[in-house]
Design a protein around this motif. Structure first.
Motif, PDB file in Angstrom:
ATOM      1  N   MET A  72      11.766   6.173  -7.554  1.00  0.00           N
ATOM      2  CA  MET A  72      11.276   5.928  -8.895  1.00  0.00           C
ATOM      3  C   MET A  72      12.460   5.639  -9.813  1.00  0.00           C
ATOM      4  O   MET A  72      13.463   6.343  -9.777  1.00  0.00           O
ATOM      5  CB  MET A  72      10.500   7.164  -9.376  1.00  0.00           C
ATOM      6  N   THR A  73      12.321   4.642 -10.614  1.00  0.00           N
ATOM      7  CA  THR A  73      13.380   4.281 -11.555  1.00  0.00           C
ATOM      8  C   THR A  73      13.300   5.174 -12.802  1.00  0.00           C
ATOM      9  O   THR A  73      12.291   5.856 -13.034  1.00  0.00           O
ATOM     10  CB  THR A  73      13.235   2.811 -12.005  1.00  0.00           C
ATOM     11  N   THR A  74      14.352   5.110 -13.607  1.00  0.00           N
ATOM     12  CA  THR A  74      14.347   5.850 -14.865  1.00  0.00           C
ATOM     13  C   THR A  74      13.200   5.364 -15.741  1.00  0.00           C
ATOM     14  O   THR A  74      12.490   6.160 -16.368  1.00  0.00           O
ATOM     15  CB  THR A  74      15.702   5.684 -15.596  1.00  0.00           C
ATOM     16  N   GLU A  75      12.983   4.062 -15.758  1.00  0.00           N
ATOM     17  CA  GLU A  75      11.902   3.498 -16.569  1.00  0.00           C
ATOM     18  C   GLU A  75      10.535   3.981 -16.091  1.00  0.00           C
ATOM     19  O   GLU A  75       9.658   4.323 -16.896  1.00  0.00           O
ATOM     20  CB  GLU A  75      11.958   1.966 -16.535  1.00  0.00           C
ATOM     21  N   ALA A  76      10.363   4.055 -14.762  1.00  0.00           N
ATOM     22  CA  ALA A  76       9.086   4.542 -14.218  1.00  0.00           C
ATOM     23  C   ALA A  76       8.885   6.021 -14.558  1.00  0.00           C
ATOM     24  O   ALA A  76       7.780   6.430 -14.942  1.00  0.00           O
ATOM     25  CB  ALA A  76       9.040   4.329 -12.708  1.00  0.00           C
ATOM     26  N   TYR A 112      10.193   7.518 -17.101  1.00  0.00           N
ATOM     27  CA  TYR A 112       9.951   7.508 -18.544  1.00  0.00           C
ATOM     28  C   TYR A 112       8.463   7.290 -18.826  1.00  0.00           C
ATOM     29  O   TYR A 112       7.862   7.985 -19.658  1.00  0.00           O
ATOM     30  CB  TYR A 112      10.802   6.403 -19.189  1.00  0.00           C
ATOM     31  N   GLN A 113       7.851   6.347 -18.126  1.00  0.00           N
ATOM     32  CA  GLN A 113       6.421   6.068 -18.297  1.00  0.00           C
ATOM     33  C   GLN A 113       5.572   7.261 -17.837  1.00  0.00           C
ATOM     34  O   GLN A 113       4.599   7.631 -18.483  1.00  0.00           O
ATOM     35  CB  GLN A 113       6.017   4.796 -17.542  1.00  0.00           C
ATOM     36  N   ASN A 168      11.825  15.310  -5.344  1.00  0.00           N
ATOM     37  CA  ASN A 168      12.620  14.082  -5.326  1.00  0.00           C
ATOM     38  C   ASN A 168      13.880  14.315  -6.172  1.00  0.00           C
ATOM     39  O   ASN A 168      13.957  13.838  -7.310  1.00  0.00           O
ATOM     40  CB  ASN A 168      11.819  12.919  -5.916  1.00  0.00           C
ATOM     41  N   LEU A 219      15.606  12.272  -8.881  1.00  0.00           N
ATOM     42  CA  LEU A 219      15.034  12.077 -10.214  1.00  0.00           C
ATOM     43  C   LEU A 219      15.700  12.958 -11.275  1.00  0.00           C
ATOM     44  O   LEU A 219      15.538  12.702 -12.469  1.00  0.00           O
ATOM     45  CB  LEU A 219      13.528  12.368 -10.198  1.00  0.00           C
ATOM     46  N   LYS A 235      17.881  11.117 -13.636  1.00  0.00           N
ATOM     47  CA  LYS A 235      17.045  10.236 -14.460  1.00  0.00           C
ATOM     48  C   LYS A 235      16.327  11.055 -15.536  1.00  0.00           C
ATOM     49  O   LYS A 235      16.200  10.608 -16.678  1.00  0.00           O
ATOM     50  CB  LYS A 235      16.062   9.478 -13.571  1.00  0.00           C
ATOM     51  N   ASP A 254      18.836  11.674 -18.133  1.00  0.00           N
ATOM     52  CA  ASP A 254      19.039  10.465 -18.946  1.00  0.00           C
ATOM     53  C   ASP A 254      17.984  10.383 -20.050  1.00  0.00           C
ATOM     54  O   ASP A 254      18.301  10.074 -21.201  1.00  0.00           O
ATOM     55  CB  ASP A 254      18.960   9.198 -18.085  1.00  0.00           C
TER      56      ASP A 254
END
Length: 194
Positions: free
Chosen positions: A1-5, A7-8, A30, A33, A36, A39
């Motif tokens: 999972m990305t930081t943006e994901a 975040y959502q 995980n 994460l 992230k 962040d």
């Protein structure tokens, strides 16, 4: 999972214990994460910063040692947290770190929490005590500083000065916590060293 994901995903976090616990477990399952999450926590002007702080608090309640690899990042940036709803969980994490470090028994934190980390925690806690933070971050900070004062002997006299100065202007919760601290001083549980 990305930081943006992530975040959502944090948009779904609310005040319920279930949601916070769910996302804390997602992050623990995980561990990639965690940076992230930090962040997002340190996007201090963003409302999701608070949601990241809530998840971090629960994550640390479940497994405090999970934050060890990220102590540098956490302590370096924690002073930037200024939203009321983010300060409380961050201050609680600081208190939990101090409790684990000074507590009985073994803990990996006893080796991992370095003087540079403790100094950053001290700085942030005094900032919360001196500024217009709500009572919860002040109460957690008071306890954190109490514990750190067993090693950093200058803390107790400074903290007593802050408590005495602000006592009459603070809430009942603050006063109750401060009175407990004053009683510890009177009983010489705390030794004030020059």
């Amino acid at each position: 999972m990305t930081t943006e994901a992530l975040y959502q995903e944090l948009d779904d976090v609310n005040h319920s214990r279930d949601k916070r616990l769910y996302y804390a477990n997602v992050v623990l399952e995980n561990p990639g994460l965690i940076p992230k999450l930090l962040d997002i926590l340190f996007m201090v002007d963003d409302k999701r910063s608070s949601k990241a702080a809530w998840v971090l608090e629960y994550l640390c309640d479940i497994n405090l040692e999970a934050i060890i690899p990220y102590l540098d990042v956490f302590t370096e940036h924690l002073h930037k947290v200024h939203l009321d709803s983010a300060q409380r969980p961050v201050a609680k994490v600081c208190e939990n770190l101090a409790k684990a470090y000074y507590g009985k028994g073994t803990s990996k934190l006893k080796q991992a929490l370095l003087p540079k980390h403790k100094e950053k925690i001290i700085e942030a806690c005094f900032d919360w005590m001196l500024n217009d933070a709500k009572v919860a971050p002040k109460a957690y900070s008071m306890n954190t500083l109490f514990l750190l004062g067993s090693e950093y002997h200058w803390i107790h006299p400074e903290l007593i000065g802050v408590l005495e100065r602000d006592f009459h202007m603070q809430s009942c919760g603050y006063k109750a916590r401060a009175e407990t601290y004053f009683e510890a001083v009177e009983k010489q549980i705390i030794t004030l060293k020059p």
